[in-house]
Design a protein around this motif. Structure first.
Motif, mmCIF file in Angstrom:
data_model
loop_
_atom_site.group_PDB
_atom_site.id
_atom_site.type_symbol
_atom_site.label_atom_id
_atom_site.label_comp_id
_atom_site.label_asym_id
_atom_site.label_seq_id
_atom_site.Cartn_x
_atom_site.Cartn_y
_atom_site.Cartn_z
ATOM 1 N N GLU A 147 -64.412 -7.068 40.869
ATOM 2 C CA GLU A 147 -63.517 -5.910 40.988
ATOM 3 C C GLU A 147 -62.172 -6.261 40.352
ATOM 4 N N THR A 148 -61.851 -5.565 39.291
ATOM 5 C CA THR A 148 -60.718 -5.916 38.446
ATOM 6 C C THR A 148 -59.739 -4.743 38.391
ATOM 7 N N GLN A 149 -58.516 -5.012 38.804
ATOM 8 C CA GLN A 149 -57.513 -3.946 38.831
ATOM 9 C C GLN A 149 -56.625 -4.037 37.592
ATOM 10 N N HIS A 208 -54.649 6.350 25.689
ATOM 11 C CA HIS A 208 -53.983 5.052 25.835
ATOM 12 C C HIS A 208 -53.842 4.659 27.308
ATOM 13 N N ASP A 209 -54.944 4.657 28.008
ATOM 14 C CA ASP A 209 -54.890 4.380 29.444
ATOM 15 C C ASP A 209 -56.177 3.675 29.879
ATOM 16 N N ILE A 210 -56.059 2.409 30.286
ATOM 17 C CA ILE A 210 -57.232 1.704 30.840
ATOM 18 C C ILE A 210 -56.968 1.316 32.292
ATOM 19 N N SER A 211 -55.987 1.960 32.917
ATOM 20 C CA SER A 211 -55.659 1.601 34.290
ATOM 21 C C SER A 211 -56.740 2.061 35.252
ATOM 22 N N GLY A 212 -56.813 1.358 36.377
ATOM 23 C CA GLY A 212 -57.800 1.690 37.393
ATOM 24 C C GLY A 212 -58.389 0.425 37.979
ATOM 25 N N THR A 213 -59.227 0.604 38.989
ATOM 26 C CA THR A 213 -59.980 -0.514 39.549
ATOM 27 C C THR A 213 -61.394 -0.423 38.996
ATOM 28 N N TRP A 214 -61.814 -1.489 38.323
ATOM 29 C CA TRP A 214 -63.080 -1.481 37.604
ATOM 30 C C TRP A 214 -64.020 -2.534 38.170
ATOM 31 N N GLU A 215 -65.314 -2.222 38.133
ATOM 32 C CA GLU A 215 -66.316 -3.200 38.544
ATOM 33 C C GLU A 215 -67.466 -3.172 37.543
ATOM 34 N N PRO A 216 -68.231 -4.270 37.446
ATOM 35 C CA PRO A 216 -69.350 -4.283 36.518
ATOM 36 C C PRO A 216 -70.297 -3.103 36.778
ATOM 37 N N ALA A 217 -70.587 -2.343 35.742
ATOM 38 C CA ALA A 217 -71.391 -1.128 35.918
ATOM 39 C C ALA A 217 -72.823 -1.441 36.324
ATOM 40 N N ASN A 218 -73.312 -2.616 35.970
ATOM 41 C CA ASN A 218 -74.703 -2.953 36.281
ATOM 42 C C ASN A 218 -74.829 -3.865 37.493
ATOM 43 N N GLY A 219 -73.792 -3.920 38.303
ATOM 44 C CA GLY A 219 -73.838 -4.724 39.508
ATOM 45 C C GLY A 219 -73.009 -5.984 39.378
ATOM 46 N N PRO A 220 -72.535 -6.506 40.526
ATOM 47 C CA PRO A 220 -71.625 -7.656 40.517
ATOM 48 C C PRO A 220 -72.159 -8.876 39.771
ATOM 49 N N ASN A 221 -73.463 -9.124 39.867
ATOM 50 C CA ASN A 221 -73.992 -10.335 39.235
ATOM 51 C C ASN A 221 -73.766 -10.334 37.727
ATOM 52 N N ASP A 222 -73.706 -9.149 37.157
ATOM 53 C CA ASP A 222 -73.447 -9.028 35.725
ATOM 54 C C ASP A 222 -72.088 -9.647 35.383
ATOM 55 N N GLY A 223 -71.130 -9.467 36.272
ATOM 56 C CA GLY A 223 -69.795 -10.000 36.028
ATOM 57 C C GLY A 223 -69.640 -11.447 36.454
ATOM 58 N N ILE A 224 -70.451 -11.872 37.423
ATOM 59 C CA ILE A 224 -70.376 -13.273 37.847
ATOM 60 C C ILE A 224 -70.804 -14.183 36.701
ATOM 61 N N GLN A 225 -71.754 -13.755 35.926
ATOM 62 C CA GLN A 225 -72.221 -14.533 34.764
ATOM 63 C C GLN A 225 -72.584 -15.970 35.164
#
Lengths: 298, 150
Positions: free
Chosen positions: A131-133, A48-65
């Motif tokens: 980068e999502t905290q 029950h823990d999703i805390s952390g700093t996360w980034e798109p695993a396949n590179g930033p452009n994946d998250g920019i969409q």
């Protein structure tokens, strides 16, 4: 002269204290999972823990969409046509988007983002998810988005999802106002999956779904599934259910992979500044949009 | 010769496809994506700002002595740090060689692909968004990750 008995007692006390501290630390690690202050590993997901700093695993452009939501880009392909209602299609056509199948020139954009309006939810997931905290305690999960340094809270304290009513949402007996980031409640459906429901977002004239101008309304209901696959991998699935704009629910992100970053990472700010936007438009966007032959204004 | 032409064409295609896919703020409708221009000039201003950084520079045409003022954009600072760009990357007067996609309307505007600095170092504007196999790894690749410890 030293008293040997006294020295022994002090040493024994110190040893016991250290052992107790080590035991407590160890028990805490087992309870909460591996400490974050460590290089990411493929160790099992902590409970029950999703805390952390996360980034798109396949590179930033994946998250920019940039071409719209990741699972259904707005690229003109028939299989990527969304199930618009007549009102949804009309609203989409009124949006003059900077990119996508119906992209227009910069001087014609009417994206709320370009007026430095908040992105709102779920666009925060569906555009510029970099980068999502994520921080959490026993009552709530807080998500800190990089774009616009925006945050939202997901309650995990057992409260019910507010009910959608005219003018907002019903929280208890009180009608509360719509919000850019809505009202969210989350529930752990297994050891490593948090399912989040969100309602109560802004009406259609205030927010877009993605960068390509797809619409959403205040009737929107979003489901997010945060599934922590292992210690350093999180998958996000986002389902859109908006009966005003779409004839049926559809998936905008499907198991979108994110990886855990170094916990010491200092995330850079990405903001919208009205003065910088004005300068950019004057110096660059407007002159590049002008037809050939016009004299540029400098 | 033929091999060299093919190589240049291939590199151009890769650069174009990268630059078309990486800009988050807007699309490519105002740019002529079928060609790139390379020019040498002197920096007059470097705006490290959102939604895009802007590099302004003067290009002198030695034959007629005319100076043309160019303005070219990159991605935003949040992306450019991944590619090793910074607020201090340029200062007025720096002689730089800029490769860009020109504006369709023929005006001196463009989208930067790369800049060669006075010291010969190349700043690649499209490196800002990492691919799956990029070596930057989980720490993101940007410099100055942490504040100094107190």
């Amino acid at each position: 002269m030293r008293n040997p008995f006294r020295v022994s007692v002090i040493m024994l006390s110190a040893a016991l204290t250290l052992s107790l501290l080590a035991f407590t630390q160890n028990a805490r690690s087992q309870q909460l999972g591996p400490p974050k202050d460590r290089k990411a590993t493929t160790a099992p997901a902590p409970l029950h823990d999703i805390s952390g700093t996360w980034e798109p695993a396949n590179g930033p452009n994946d998250g920019i969409q940039p071409y719209g939501v990741k699972a259904v880009p707005n690229d003109g392909k028939p299989e990527h046509q969304l199930p618009y209602t007549p009102h949804g299609l009309e609203t989409y056509k009124s949006h003059k988007a900077p990119i996508g199948a119906d992209e227009v020139l910069p001087t014609q954009y009417n994206d709320p983002r370009d007026r430095c309006e908040p992105l709102g939810f779920p666009r925060a997931d569906l555009y510029y998810l970099r980068e999502t905290q994520i921080m959490q305690n026993e009552y709530k999960v807080a998500i800190l988005y990089q774009y616009g340094e925006a945050w939202r809270v997901i309650w995990t304290d057992g409260r019910k999802l507010p009910q959608l009513v005219d003018g907002g949402v019903l929280v208890g007996k009180e009608v509360r106002e719509p919000r850019f980031y809505g009202y969210s409640v989350g529930k752990w459906v297994d050891d490593s999956t948090l399912v989040v429901q969100t309602v109560g977002m802004m009406p259609e004239d205030r927010v877009w779904l993605d960068l390509t101008g797809r619409p959403i309304s205040d009737a929107l209901h979003v489901e997010e599934r945060f599934h922590r696959v292992n210690h350093d991998r999180l998958e996000l699935t986002v389902t859109i259910d908006d009966p005003k704009m779409y004839t049926k629910p559809w998936i905008a992100m499907n198991k979108f992979p994110m990886r855990l970053e170094d916990p010491h990472r200092d995330v850079m700010e990405v903001y919208c500044s009205p003065s910088e936007m004005e300068k950019y438009n004057k110096l660059f966007a407007n002159p590049t949009s002008a037809p050939e032959g016009d004299t540029p204004e400098r | 010769m033929e091999k060299k032409t093919v190589l240049v064409a291939a590199v151009t295609v890769v650069l174009l496809s990268m630059s078309m896919s990486l800009f988050a703020h807007h699309g490519t409708s105002v740019f002529d994506t079928s060609k790139t221009l390379t020019m040498k000039g002197n920096v007059t201003e470097w705006d490290w700002s959102n939604p895009h950084c802007l590099l302004q520079f003067d290009v002198k045409n030695n034959e007629v002595g005319q100076v043309v003022h160019w303005i070219a954009e990159t991605q935003n600072p949040g992306n450019m740090v991944y590619a090793g760009w910074a607020k201090a990357s340029f200062k007025p007067g720096d002689e730089v060689t800029v490769t860009l996609l020109p504006a369709k309307n023929g005006r001196p505007f463009g989208r930067i692909n790369q800049v060669v600095l006075p010291n010969g170092k190349t700043l690649d504007a499209n490196k800002g968004t990492l691919t799956k196999n990029d070596s930057a790894g989980a720490s993101g690749g940007a410099k100055s990750d942490n504040y100094s410890k107190q």
